[in-house]
Design an enzyme around this catalytic site. Structure first.
Site, PDB file in Angstrom:
ATOM      1  N   VAL A  17       0.916  -1.250  -0.156  1.00  0.00           N
ATOM      2  CA  VAL A  17       0.021  -0.123   0.048  1.00  0.00           C
ATOM      3  C   VAL A  17       0.904   1.185   0.070  1.00  0.00           C
ATOM      4  O   VAL A  17       0.525   2.191  -0.915  1.00  0.00           O
ATOM      5  CB  VAL A  17      -0.990  -0.049   1.316  1.00  0.00           C
ATOM      6  CG1 VAL A  17      -1.747   1.286   1.365  1.00  0.00           C
ATOM      7  CG2 VAL A  17      -1.985  -1.120   1.121  1.00  0.00           C
ATOM      8  N   ARG A  49      13.096  -2.002   6.084  1.00  0.00           N
ATOM      9  CA  ARG A  49      14.497  -2.649   5.401  1.00  0.00           C
ATOM     10  C   ARG A  49      14.751  -1.468   4.498  1.00  0.00           C
ATOM     11  O   ARG A  49      14.406  -1.280   3.376  1.00  0.00           O
ATOM     12  CB  ARG A  49      13.986  -3.842   4.455  1.00  0.00           C
ATOM     13  CG  ARG A  49      13.716  -4.839   5.531  1.00  0.00           C
ATOM     14  CD  ARG A  49      13.475  -6.256   4.548  1.00  0.00           C
ATOM     15  NE  ARG A  49      12.137  -5.869   3.873  1.00  0.00           N
ATOM     16  CZ  ARG A  49      11.441  -6.778   3.052  1.00  0.00           C
ATOM     17  NH1 ARG A  49      12.092  -7.871   2.457  1.00  0.00           N
ATOM     18  NH2 ARG A  49      10.464  -6.332   2.584  1.00  0.00           N
ATOM     19  N   GLY A 136     -11.177  -1.033   1.611  1.00  0.00           N
ATOM     20  CA  GLY A 136     -10.287  -0.815   0.478  1.00  0.00           C
ATOM     21  C   GLY A 136     -10.691   0.516  -0.217  1.00  0.00           C
ATOM     22  O   GLY A 136     -10.859   1.532   0.681  1.00  0.00           O
ATOM     23  N   ILE A 138     -13.470   1.292  -1.433  1.00  0.00           N
ATOM     24  CA  ILE A 138     -14.944   1.631  -1.319  1.00  0.00           C
ATOM     25  C   ILE A 138     -15.224   2.634  -0.499  1.00  0.00           C
ATOM     26  O   ILE A 138     -14.914   2.705   0.933  1.00  0.00           O
ATOM     27  CB  ILE A 138     -15.844   0.468  -1.137  1.00  0.00           C
ATOM     28  CG1 ILE A 138     -15.455  -1.012  -1.706  1.00  0.00           C
ATOM     29  CG2 ILE A 138     -17.282   0.731  -0.797  1.00  0.00           C
ATOM     30  CD1 ILE A 138     -16.187  -2.185  -1.191  1.00  0.00           C
ATOM     31  N   GLY A 189      -2.439 -15.243  -4.824  1.00  0.00           N
ATOM     32  CA  GLY A 189      -2.016 -14.161  -3.744  1.00  0.00           C
ATOM     33  C   GLY A 189      -3.051 -13.544  -3.034  1.00  0.00           C
ATOM     34  O   GLY A 189      -2.926 -12.429  -2.656  1.00  0.00           O
ATOM     35  N   ASP A 203     -10.122 -10.188  10.889  1.00  0.00           N
ATOM     36  CA  ASP A 203     -10.093  -9.028   9.920  1.00  0.00           C
ATOM     37  C   ASP A 203     -11.434  -8.419   9.712  1.00  0.00           C
ATOM     38  O   ASP A 203     -11.529  -7.142  10.035  1.00  0.00           O
ATOM     39  CB  ASP A 203      -9.433  -9.270   8.643  1.00  0.00           C
ATOM     40  CG  ASP A 203      -9.459  -8.242   7.436  1.00  0.00           C
ATOM     41  OD1 ASP A 203      -8.747  -7.484   7.580  1.00  0.00           O
ATOM     42  OD2 ASP A 203     -10.360  -7.994   6.867  1.00  0.00           O
ATOM     43  N   LYS A 207     -13.026  -4.757  11.381  1.00  0.00           N
ATOM     44  CA  LYS A 207     -14.098  -3.763  10.648  1.00  0.00           C
ATOM     45  C   LYS A 207     -15.463  -3.445  11.109  1.00  0.00           C
ATOM     46  O   LYS A 207     -16.011  -2.280  10.962  1.00  0.00           O
ATOM     47  CB  LYS A 207     -13.855  -4.266   9.151  1.00  0.00           C
ATOM     48  CG  LYS A 207     -12.608  -4.279   8.320  1.00  0.00           C
ATOM     49  CD  LYS A 207     -12.415  -5.208   7.167  1.00  0.00           C
ATOM     50  CE  LYS A 207     -11.073  -5.014   6.558  1.00  0.00           C
ATOM     51  NZ  LYS A 207     -10.911  -5.818   5.093  1.00  0.00           N
ATOM     52  N   GLY A 306      -5.991  -4.739  -1.696  1.00  0.00           N
ATOM     53  CA  GLY A 306      -4.916  -4.475  -2.607  1.00  0.00           C
ATOM     54  C   GLY A 306      -4.238  -3.140  -2.677  1.00  0.00           C
ATOM     55  O   GLY A 306      -4.726  -2.113  -1.938  1.00  0.00           O
TER      56      GLY A 306
END
Length: 430
Positions: A17, A49, A136, A138, A189, A203, A207, A306
């Site tokens: 993200v 990193r 996401g 929306i 994925g 999760d 929400k 995503g």
């Protein structure tokens, strides 16, 4: 007229993200400046990193000292996309203390400590925006918090996790078992190497807590949300659902009691009719159905996760916060004036689909029906199939409390004629 001094933005986290946020800030810099009213400058990026190549980001902006970054004192906005509880919580409150507003995508932190974060933002006169924390790309938080602020929301019902929706959709459309569908989601994925947070409902529960708090103007924490995962859903459950004209979804459900005196928040698999709009949500997409007094029924649909979709929500918040910053104002903060109690799951009332393995002999149905009657649970339909001394008995109830259903199932398990309770599924959306 556009202000020439840029708004300085620090980015905490530069993963899937965060890297998209940085990319859009760079490639759409002119558009963002026009929309905000001032240039938007990426002033620093905190990462774990530092040696990793990050295309499009000036290496001079990279730091591993996130605390020093948020303490700079010249930042206007801090974007937090590192996730987790700590150090995110401390970094956000430190940002407020040193003059920056915050845009976050951290659903776990907001579900656990949202009230404290809002209080810190208010104390320092800063914004806390978090559209990206739920569903996401929306637009959902802002419609609930602003567009529906004059309405009374009674129910929020939604698919808020793309991984679980992909798995259940695959089981429904192909007849695959849970593990087979999960393996495909992992290969594509959609699922993490450790999918626990998704498939066990953690999760979605975070929400749900955020949505319930905003919708009902009440503080709802993660611990207030009843949670059940979907790992026990089987191909047989989908077969039964199809016979009822239903499918199965992992739903987040936030409801106001009929008397308006309390609220509930829960996450669990449920059968919903194929006629319901949520039944047609396929693949890894999310959708949330909102029911309110004045506006009636509203549905919000789109990609719920995503890099690009989530970054879109983050940048939308960044523009809004930037405008507030230039205007010397802040947007809406926490609205918890209603302070309604959160009722336990036992008080939730809905319909149920119960599948029993029973002995195939006379009198079994009468025994089962008696147990339901003794616990005040009314039976709507019964379907029985028998073979070689064994039988499957499927009972669909009328609306009953979760506590009454729990007592019924406990009593059923004690019957000699009941070999086992194969599955229990709530029926929603009717």
């Amino acid at each position: 007229m556009m202000r020439t001094r840029p708004l300085k933005v620090a980015l905490l986290g530069c993963g899937v993200v965060g890297s998209e946020v940085a990319r859009i800030m760079t490639t759409h810099a002119d558009d963002l400046a026009a929309r905000v009213g001032a240039p938007v400058e990426l002033a620093g990026v905190a990462v774990r990193r530092p040696d990793k190549v990050r295309e499009g980001i000036d290496p001079a902006l990279i730091t591993t000292d996130a605390t020093a970054l948020v303490k700079r004192g010249d930042l206007d906005i801090v974007v937090e996309v590192i996730g987790g509880i700590e150090p995110a919580r401390t970094l956000i409150t430190t940002a407020f203390e040193h003059g920056a507003s915050v845009v976050s995508a951290n659903k776990a932190l907001l579900a656990q400590d949202g009230a404290a974060l809002h209080a810190a933002a208010e104390e320092h006169g800063k914004d806390l925006y978090y559209e990206a924390a739920v569903a996401g790309a929306i637009p959902l938080i802002r419609p609930l918090r602003e567009s529906l602020a004059g309405d009374k929301v009674n129910r929020v019902l939604g698919i808020v996790n793309g991984t679980t929706n992909f798995i259940l959709d695959k089981m429904d459309s192909t007849g695959a078992g849970y593990q087979e569908a999960l393996d495909e989601a992992t290969a594509l994925g959609y699922a993490e190497a450790d999918p626990t947070a998704d498939v066990e409902g953690f999760d979605a529960a975070a929400k749900a807590a955020i949505l319930a708090g905003i919708a009902f103007h009440t503080r709802v924490r993660l611990d207030d949300v009843h949670r059940e995962g979907m790992t026990e859903v089987t191909a047989a459950d989908f077969a039964s659902a199809r016979e009822m004209g239903c499918t199965i979804k992992l739903l987040a459900i936030c409801e106001r009691a009929e008397d308006g005196a309390s609220v509930t928040a829960r996450v669990h698999p449920a059968m919903i009719p194929l006629s319901h709009p949520l039944a047609s949500v396929r693949g890894a997409y999310n959708a949330v159905f909102v029911e309110s007094d004045a506006s009636g029924q509203l549905m919000f649909y789109g990609p719920g996760a995503g890099g690009s979709p989530t970054a879109s929500a983050v940048l939308g918040d960044l523009v809004a916060v930037g405008r507030n910053r230039l205007g010397g104002t802040t947007g809406p903060g926490e609205s918890a004036y209603a302070a309604l109690p959160v009722s336990p799951m036992g008080e939730v009332v809905t319909r149920y689909h119960i599948s029993l393995d029973v002995a195939d002999k006379p009198g079994v149905l009468a025994q089962v029906a008696t147990v339901f009657a003794e616990h005040g649970v009314s039976i709507d339909t019964v379907r029985q199939q028998g073979k070689d001394g064994e039988a499957s008995l499927v009972v669909v109830t009328h609306r009953a409390s979760d506590a009454a259903l729990g007592g019924t199932v406990e009593a059923l398990r004690k019957l000699d004629t009941v070999r086992g309770v194969a599955s229990i599924m709530r029926v929603e959306g009717e």
